[in-house]
Write an enzyme that holds these catalytic residues in place. Structure first.
Site, mmCIF file in Angstrom:
data_model
loop_
_atom_site.group_PDB
_atom_site.id
_atom_site.type_symbol
_atom_site.label_atom_id
_atom_site.label_comp_id
_atom_site.label_asym_id
_atom_site.label_seq_id
_atom_site.Cartn_x
_atom_site.Cartn_y
_atom_site.Cartn_z
ATOM 1 N N ARG A 784 37.444 48.257 44.680
ATOM 2 C CA ARG A 784 37.010 47.851 43.340
ATOM 3 C C ARG A 784 36.798 49.023 42.375
ATOM 4 N NH1 ARG A 784 32.808 45.342 42.158
ATOM 5 N NH2 ARG A 784 33.816 43.975 40.640
ATOM 6 N N CYS A 815 44.349 60.032 50.113
ATOM 7 C CA CYS A 815 45.074 61.024 49.313
ATOM 8 C C CYS A 815 45.565 60.399 48.011
ATOM 9 C CB CYS A 815 46.203 61.609 50.140
ATOM 10 S SG CYS A 815 45.519 62.561 51.497
#
Ligand code: ADP
Ligand code: ASP
Ligand code: MG
Length: 866
Positions: A784, A815
């Site tokens: 979220r 990453c």
């Protein structure tokens, strides 16, 4: 006793604005405050007052020649008489002469030509009346108050090139007192004095006024002339805010400002302080304060030379009624003296230019109506003059929206959301002040409505407005005005030991607190206006939660075959009649399967009916419509309007129903869901009303499904959703459409607060001054924040009792640069590897949106019951 201060330093000037003098109890406050100030180290007090609120507006209308001037004058007289009675005074005795003067001005021969001296005299009556009433009231209360006519003490100075209008109706005054002036002032016998704001003596001995809102400046002039200890501006808000609090409830109190920033905020539209009031105090080193007459105990805003310099945006303000004059000329920059010719024409009309923008063939300037008389006559005359040298276009009415703060240039990189917000409007002009204190956007006035709250929030989110700087920023207006309805203490505070034990078994791990889910379910069930309750399982499909909600008599709403399978796996005995299937762009087979199971199918386009008639033939369905707009906490969760893939446009409902009839398909439910995390209870009332109207036209509808989208308070400032107001609104609509059952299908509301995500600290790293706490789960575990910029509270559960004095960016192990849970969050400085961090309110759209990106394992899930 401290030694008496020098005579010149004895004065404290208090100015009370229109609303502060219009009620009896406020005059009691004025008397109390004046007395208290007079007791401060042998002070003397000068009280400067405005007219009763609204009176100057009326007088201005009469001065402008309003057709019903007679009636207005009578009403003004009546208002003052009534107020005298309210104050327990004899109207005739206190106001008789003044009201006679007002009447005489109404029939003055100068009125016909709207003579400027007559206008000034008329406008001055408001303050003369209010100060007479106030002085009489305070004296009657036994206070030692003298009344002075401000025109004896403030002398208007005529400035070069001022228009006759400005020389009479928007004057400045001299601030260097003659020897005689100061001596005479000190001779006033009463300890406390009361006088008028706004009015001064014209050079010709008549009356002049200081321009709208000018009473603040009167107080400042007196403050400077007297070398006062301070000037206090008492008004109807407890200080200067980061935006007009009436327009932006989240505006923050600015507790302390230097003169320059305050000046800039006032000049660019913060009506709370008249823009000309700061310079006199600054030049005379008189500190100012802005305070609230209704809440005199609050500290307000202090403005002085010693305020700390904090870089960043301090305020956003708006001025309306701005006039833009755009001048086109071919190759004008090459022409020596072109600009001089242009500006000579502005000077000729006594117009002072505010902003300037230029291009190869165009110069555009803005005129501020508070500094200029910019009526149609003046603009026509100016245009005629200018058209001798260029093509002129006047653009009105415009709004100038200004960001004010130190170091605007170095903030540009933080303003991307601000640029994006303006990107949707037509920006006529952008101007950056050469003192690096402001950035102004000029747009059409109509486009400015509703923009300030959005911009204000964007400034805070981007870090451009450093609200964490407590030396400058105080509480929100909303908190001051209404108090904050605090959230309940979150459940996890009482479950800390259990949660730490769970975390020890491995993180990332979600923990769901079933009593919280149960409590939310029961709160919804209590509302009598709702007949059928469904839970949108996409928020959290954990078996324990599904079972609990079915026990609480909720049906379940699914959006995919996978969700349908989950439901019947977990609760095989569940009646399919209690299950909704509301997919989006699902393949045909899913609809067939759903009908096969006997659940209720919702369709939201006509194409499926046309392409797969045999799937729907002879069946019942619910129709999802798009009411033409979306709403919600983030652009990505708005599910209505042209940009959204959901719902049948209302204009096509008739065609849908006709096609359904041909197939013997009955539309028995009507549904809309326009977005999620909507904070206004009226939203659903409106939806319900619109759906009721459409249902009436369809004829076969039995149930109206107003969707979900109920918000939860994710941040400490969010107020809990007002369920009662929501239910009451729906009850009203239901009464208008008694033939339908009402259904809801919330997800987040039921489960968000029940869930916490437990993570372990991996690394704590400093880079270029930014300290980061790394966690063993990030956007893979809870997407979220990355997807919606969503806020979740974050705490160091291992060290919950330590003061959270460190500021960290909280990041995950993925990453991706968007793998950030929160920026500039406060955790204890002791936060270290292996500490357990709790991300709150993660029960909705947490695990169900988790993913295995970077081949990281999915989080574990666990429930806590009682
Ligand atoms: P008074 O009659 O006391 O002089 P004003 O109406 O002139 O009061 O000024 C107070 C009003 O200024 C507030 O009620 C508020 O609506 C408005 N205002 C506009 N911008 C700001 C701001 N940045 N901070 C505080 N008030 C503001
Ligand atoms: N009464 C004047 C006005 O309303 C001056 C003031 O209130 O400051 O503009
Ligand atoms: Mg004012």
């Amino acid at each position: 006793m401290p030694p008496a201060p020098p005579a010149s330093d004895r004065w404290i000037v208090l100015k009370f604005g229109g609303t502060s003098v219009s009620r009896r109890h406020r005059w009691d406050t004025i008397g109390r405050l004046a007395q208290r100030r007079a007791g401060e180290n042998d002070a003397r007090v000068l009280v400067v007052v405005s007219a009763l609120s609204g009176v100057t507006n009326e007088l201005t209308a009469i001065a402008d020649g309003a057709a019903d001037s007679d009636v207005r004058l009578l009403q003004l007289e009546q208002r003052h008489r009534e107020f005298a009675v309210e104050l327990g005074l004899d109207p005739e005795q206190v106001l008789g002469e003044r009201l006679a003067a007002l009447r005489a001005l109404g029939v003055d021969p100068r009125a016909g030509g709207r003579d400027l001296a007559w206008q000034a005299e008329l406008l001055a009556q408001g303050e003369l009346l209010s100060s007479s009433l106030g002085a009489a009231y305070l004296r009657a209360a036994g206070l030692d108050f003298g009344w002075m006519d401000a025109r004896q003490w403030l002398q208007a100075s005529l400035l070069p090139n001022q228009s006759p209008w400005a020389q009479r109706l928007s004057v400045s005054c001299s601030t260097s007192p003659s020897e005689g002036w100061s001596a005479a002032f000190r001779q006033q016998p009463a300890r406390m004095l009361l006088t008028q704001g706004f009015i001064a003596r014209h050079e010709d001995g008549g009356t002049a006024v200081l321009g709208r809102g000018g009473s603040d400046t009167s107080a400042a002039y007196f403050g400077a002339l007297l070398g006062a200890r301070r000037v206090e501006i008492w008004t109807d808000v407890p200080g200067m805010f980061s935006a007009n609090p009436r327009e932006v409830p989240d505006a923050r109190l600015l507790t302390r400002l230097d003169y320059y920033e305050a000046q800039e905020i006032a000049t660019t539209g913060a009506k709370v302080l008249h823009p000309r009031s700061i310079k006199p105090c600054r030049d005379a080193s008189v500190p100012m304060a802005i305070l609230d007459t209704e809440r005199p105990e609050l500290p307000g805003t202090s403005i002085d030379g010693g305020a700390a310099t904090v870089p960043g945006v301090k305020a956003i303000s708006r001025r309306n009624g701005i006039v833009l004059v755009s001048m086109e000329g071919i190759g004008m920059w090459q022409q020596v003296g072109f600009l001089a010719d242009v500006f000579a024409r502005f000077k000729k009309h006594g117009l002072s230019v505010d902003l300037i923008g230029s291009a190869e063939t165009n110069v555009t300037v803005s005129l501020d109506p508070s500094e200029n008389l910019v009526n149609t006559d003046v603009l026509a005359a100016l245009s005629a003059d200018l058209s001798e040298i260029c093509r002129v276009k006047v653009i009105v009415p415009c709004a100038a929206i200004t960001l004010v703060g130190r170091g605007m240039r170095s903030l540009l990189h933080k303003l991307s959301d601000v640029w994006a917000t303006f990107g949707r409007e037509r920006v006529h002009m952008i101007s950056q002040s050469s003192n690096d204190l402001n950035l102004t956007f000029v747009i059409d006035e109509a486009d400015a409505d509703g923009l300030l709250p959005v911009l204000h929030a964007a400034l805070i989110d981007s870090g451009a407005m450093p609200v964490e700087e407590t030396s400058v920023f105080g509480p929100r207006w909303r908190e001051i005005a209404h108090g904050i309805r605090k959230r309940d203490t979150p459940w996890w505070q009482g479950e800390r030991q259990r949660l730490l034990a769970m975390a020890a078994a491995g993180t990332p791990r979600y923990a769901y607190h079933l009593p919280t889910v149960r409590a939310r379910a029961r709160a919804l069930k209590q509302l009598s206006s709702i007949d059928q309750h469904y839970y949108a399982i996409k928020a959290n499909s954990h078996p324990a939660i599904l079972k609990l909600l079915v026990q609480e008599d909720f049906g379940l709403e699914c959006v995919s075959l996978g969700e349908l399978q989950r439901v019947f796996e977990v609760i095989p005995e569940l009646s399919p009649r209690r299950v909704l299937f509301t997919p989006s762009f699902a393949p045909r087979a899913e609809y067939e399967h759903a009908y096969g199971l006997g659940v209720t199918v919702t369709l939201d386009n006509i194409e499926s009916l046309q392409r797969w008639p045999e799937v729907f033939r002879g069946r019942d369905l619910w129709l999802r419509v798009d009411l033409g707009r979306g709403d919600g906490h983030h652009e990505k969760v708005r599910t209505g309007g042209k940009e959204s893939k959901f719902g049948l446009p209302v204009a096509r409902v008739e065609a849908f129903v006709a096609r359904a009839r041909q197939l013997g398909t009955r539309v028995i439910g009507l549904h809309a869901h326009l977005g999620s995390g909507v904070e206004t209870p009226q939203h659903w009332k409106q939806i319900c009303d619109e759906l009721g109207g459409i249902a009436n036209r369809i004829g076969s509808v039995e149930i109206i499904d107003i969707g979900g989208g109920l918000p939860i308070p994710y941040t400490a400032d969010d107020e809990p959703f007002d369920l009662d107001a929501w239910g009451a609104g729906l009850a009203e609509i239901k009464a208008a459409y008694p033939g339908y059952r009402i259904a809801i299908e919330p997800g987040r509301y039921l489960v968000a607060e029940a869930g916490a995500l437990l993570l372990s600290v991996t690394q704590v790293v400093e880079k270029d001054g930014v300290h980061r706490v790394g966690l063993d789960g990030g956007m893979n575990a809870l997407i979220r924040p990355a997807l919606y910029d969503a806020w979740h509270d974050i705490v160091n559960l291992s060290r919950i009792d330590e003061a959270a004095e460190g500021v960290f960016d909280i990041v995950g192990p993925i990453c991706e640069s968007s793998d950030v849970f929160g920026k500039r969050r406060r955790l204890t400085v002791a936060t270290t590897e292996a500490d357990v961090v709790l991300v709150a309110d993660a029960g909705a759209y947490g695990f169900t949106m988790a993913n295995a990106y970077n081949l990281r394992a999915l989080p574990k899930e666990e429930v806590l019951d009682v």
